[in-house]
Scaffold this active site. Structure first.
Site, PDB file in Angstrom:
ATOM      1  N   SER A   1     -16.588  -0.784 -10.032  1.00  0.00           N
ATOM      2  CA  SER A   1     -16.389  -0.596 -11.466  1.00  0.00           C
ATOM      3  C   SER A   1     -17.681  -0.199 -12.175  1.00  0.00           C
ATOM      4  O   SER A   1     -17.963  -0.640 -13.295  1.00  0.00           O
ATOM      5  CB  SER A   1     -15.802  -1.865 -12.106  1.00  0.00           C
ATOM      6  OG  SER A   1     -15.238  -1.584 -13.363  1.00  0.00           O
TER       7      SER A   1
ATOM      8  N   LYS B   1     -10.647   2.438 -16.561  1.00  0.00           N
ATOM      9  CA  LYS B   1     -11.179   3.347 -15.550  1.00  0.00           C
ATOM     10  C   LYS B   1     -10.098   3.947 -14.663  1.00  0.00           C
ATOM     11  O   LYS B   1     -10.351   4.933 -13.962  1.00  0.00           O
ATOM     12  CB  LYS B   1     -12.215   2.629 -14.690  1.00  0.00           C
ATOM     13  CG  LYS B   1     -13.513   2.281 -15.414  1.00  0.00           C
ATOM     14  CD  LYS B   1     -14.530   1.733 -14.442  1.00  0.00           C
ATOM     15  CE  LYS B   1     -15.857   1.397 -15.121  1.00  0.00           C
ATOM     16  NZ  LYS B   1     -15.798   0.140 -15.892  1.00  0.00           N
TER      17      LYS B   1
ATOM     18  N   SER C   1     -12.068  -2.813 -18.080  1.00  0.00           N
ATOM     19  CA  SER C   1     -12.290  -1.758 -17.082  1.00  0.00           C
ATOM     20  C   SER C   1     -11.019  -1.211 -16.443  1.00  0.00           C
ATOM     21  O   SER C   1     -11.095  -0.278 -15.645  1.00  0.00           O
ATOM     22  CB  SER C   1     -13.241  -2.261 -15.993  1.00  0.00           C
ATOM     23  OG  SER C   1     -14.575  -2.229 -16.454  1.00  0.00           O
TER      24      SER C   1
END
EC number: 3.4.16.4
Length: 465
Positions: free
Chosen positions: A122, A61, A58
């Site tokens: 997230s 992101k 993640s």
């Protein structure tokens, strides 16, 4: 072209009392991939296997956050825009095996609340919804991610089409040295977890890749271009859709933040930035913290637990804060050797005084404070053939730069594209010079004429003798 004069003007700055009194040992990592960077200059303070492309999970992101903040700042979207959610994303948002906030296809969500769910919790489906809203489809958004990655200096993108090229094999990636990053979706999830609804232009077996250096480069630009990212990334807890049946408490996955439920892992100086985990990536974390005005960025990849990635981050930050400190190398308003003044043409004064506009400070370790010299570069476009600047001259006018060079044996290294971005200080005029009046200029021209004529006569007479 700029006129350049190298000078051996070494700085003789006295260390502040008590700074670095105790030597700091070399850092010994407990992960295979890590990097530590000065957030102001991009100087790399420590790195280990930092160019090996690995799944970032993640941490991907962060590029999505960059594009979201960019779109808001450029007026492409607004925080109050209402985002629609399709049936696929509504269903994906209910997958509790992934980090998500509940979304419904018969409701709309503001850009602000979805962005907060991305930066704090997230949230995967929320990230994809914002990608669709900005670019029209996640596939188009992924193209933007890769384009912006190259522009920001993350490196050369890896080839997409991992299944065909065997790019799911990390050893093959390292051996072929195909690049340092690749985005195939907006979230950092492996495409195979998207149930066949992976972005167009990518394959089902594709995954995202970033090296630690590429990740740190992204974090550097995110923090410096959009510092407001830390306002949200530092929130330890917030409720999504408070007061509704879909309300969920978003506990920040960054357990180093003071105020989370994992108090034994918090570190008072940390205020960001992004965690990540997949089975392939292990536990990853891009951290940042500020202590006494000094901000550092860390990236840890391949840790074996949540606690491991945070403990390793704290060790990196502690080592960096203990070893490096910011020091003023050259003061502001400094007069430069051989450049105390500059000749002025057609002015009421013949010269104008010069000095540096600002101090030059650098993040250094003990003993480096005297390992700097400078050179001077004047803007030739402002000068005539005789090296004069034409009046009028305003006080504070920039006429060149002082270029600072490190003279130590071990040259500092920087994130890509940042090697020469913070090594100069403007040279400015410290007074003004008005343009001489018509009569004065006329008399000077007459004087110059007769002076030249007399010189010519004198040379001729000398020739007779």
């Amino acid at each position: 072209m700029a006129k350049k004069l190298h000078m051996s003007a070494l700085a003789g700055i006295v260390l502040l009392a008590g700074v670095m009194a105790t030597p700091v040992k070399a850092f010994e990592p407990t992960v295979d991939t890590a990097i530590l960077v000065d957030a102001e200059t991009g100087r790399i303070l420590y790195e280990l296997n930092a160019e090996q492309a690995l799944p970032p999970a993640s941490m991907t992101k962060m590029m999505s956050e960059y594009l979201i903040l960019e779109a808001v700042n450029e007026g492409q979207i607004s925080w109050d825009d209402q985002v629609e959610v399709n049936e696929f994303l509504a269903g994906l948002s209910q997958d509790r095996a992934l980090s998500n906030v509940m979304m419904r296809s018969d409701q709309t969500y503001s850009v602000k609340e979805l962005y907060e769910s991305v930066a704090i919790y997230s949230a995967n489906a929320a990230t994809m919804a914002l990608a669709d809203h900005i670019a029209g489809s996640e596939g188009a958004f992924v193209e933007l991610m890769n384009e912006r990655g190259e522009e920001l200096g993350l490196g050369t993108p890896l080839r997409t089409g991992g299944a065909e090229a065997g790019m799911d094999n990390l050893d093959a990636i390292a051996e072929q040295n195909l690049g340092t990053f690749q985005y195939v979706n907006s979230t950092g999830l492996p495409n195979r977890l998207l149930n066949g609804s992976h972005p167009e232009g990518t394959n089902e077996e594709d995954d995202n890749y970033m090296s630690a250096k590429a990740t740190a480069t992204l974090a550097y630009h995110l923090i410096n271009n959009y510092p407001e990212v830390l306002d949200t990334a530092s929130i330890p807890e917030k409720i999504f859709r408070e007061g509704t049946t879909d309300a969920i408490t978003m506990q920040n996955w960054n357990w180093m933040l003071p105020g989370t439920q994992y108090g034994d892992l918090d570190y008072e100086y940390v205020d960001g930035l992004k965690t990540g985990f997949t089975n392939t990536a292990g536990y990853t974390f891009t951290g940042t913290g500020e202590k006494e005005g000094e901000r550092l960025i860390t990236v840890v990849m391949g840790a074996d637990s949540e606690a491991h990635r945070f403990n390793e981050t704290e060790r990196l930050l502690e080592w960096g804060f203990g070893r490096y400190y910011e020091e003023e190398i050259f003061p502001a308003n400094m007069t430069l050797d051989s450049y105390e003044t500059l000749a002025v043409d057609k002015g009421e004064e013949d010269t104008v005084t010069l000095a540096t506009s600002d101090a030059f400070s650098e993040l250094i370790t003990e003993g480096e404070e005297e390992m700097f010299s400078y050179s001077v570069e004047l803007n030739q476009e402002l000068l005539n053939e005789e090296g004069q600047i034409e009046a009028p001259v305003e006080e504070g006018q920039v006429i060149g730069q002082m270029i600072v060079e490190f003279t130590g044996e071990e040259q500092p290294s920087y994130l890509p594209g940042l090697e020469n971005t913070s090594n100069s200080v403007d040279i400015v005029t410290t007074s003004s010079v008005e343009r001489a009046g018509w009569f004065s200029l006329t008399m000077r021209n007459i004087g110059d004429f007769f002076s030249g004529l007399w010189g010519s006569v004198t040379d001729t007479v000398r020739g007779w003798l």
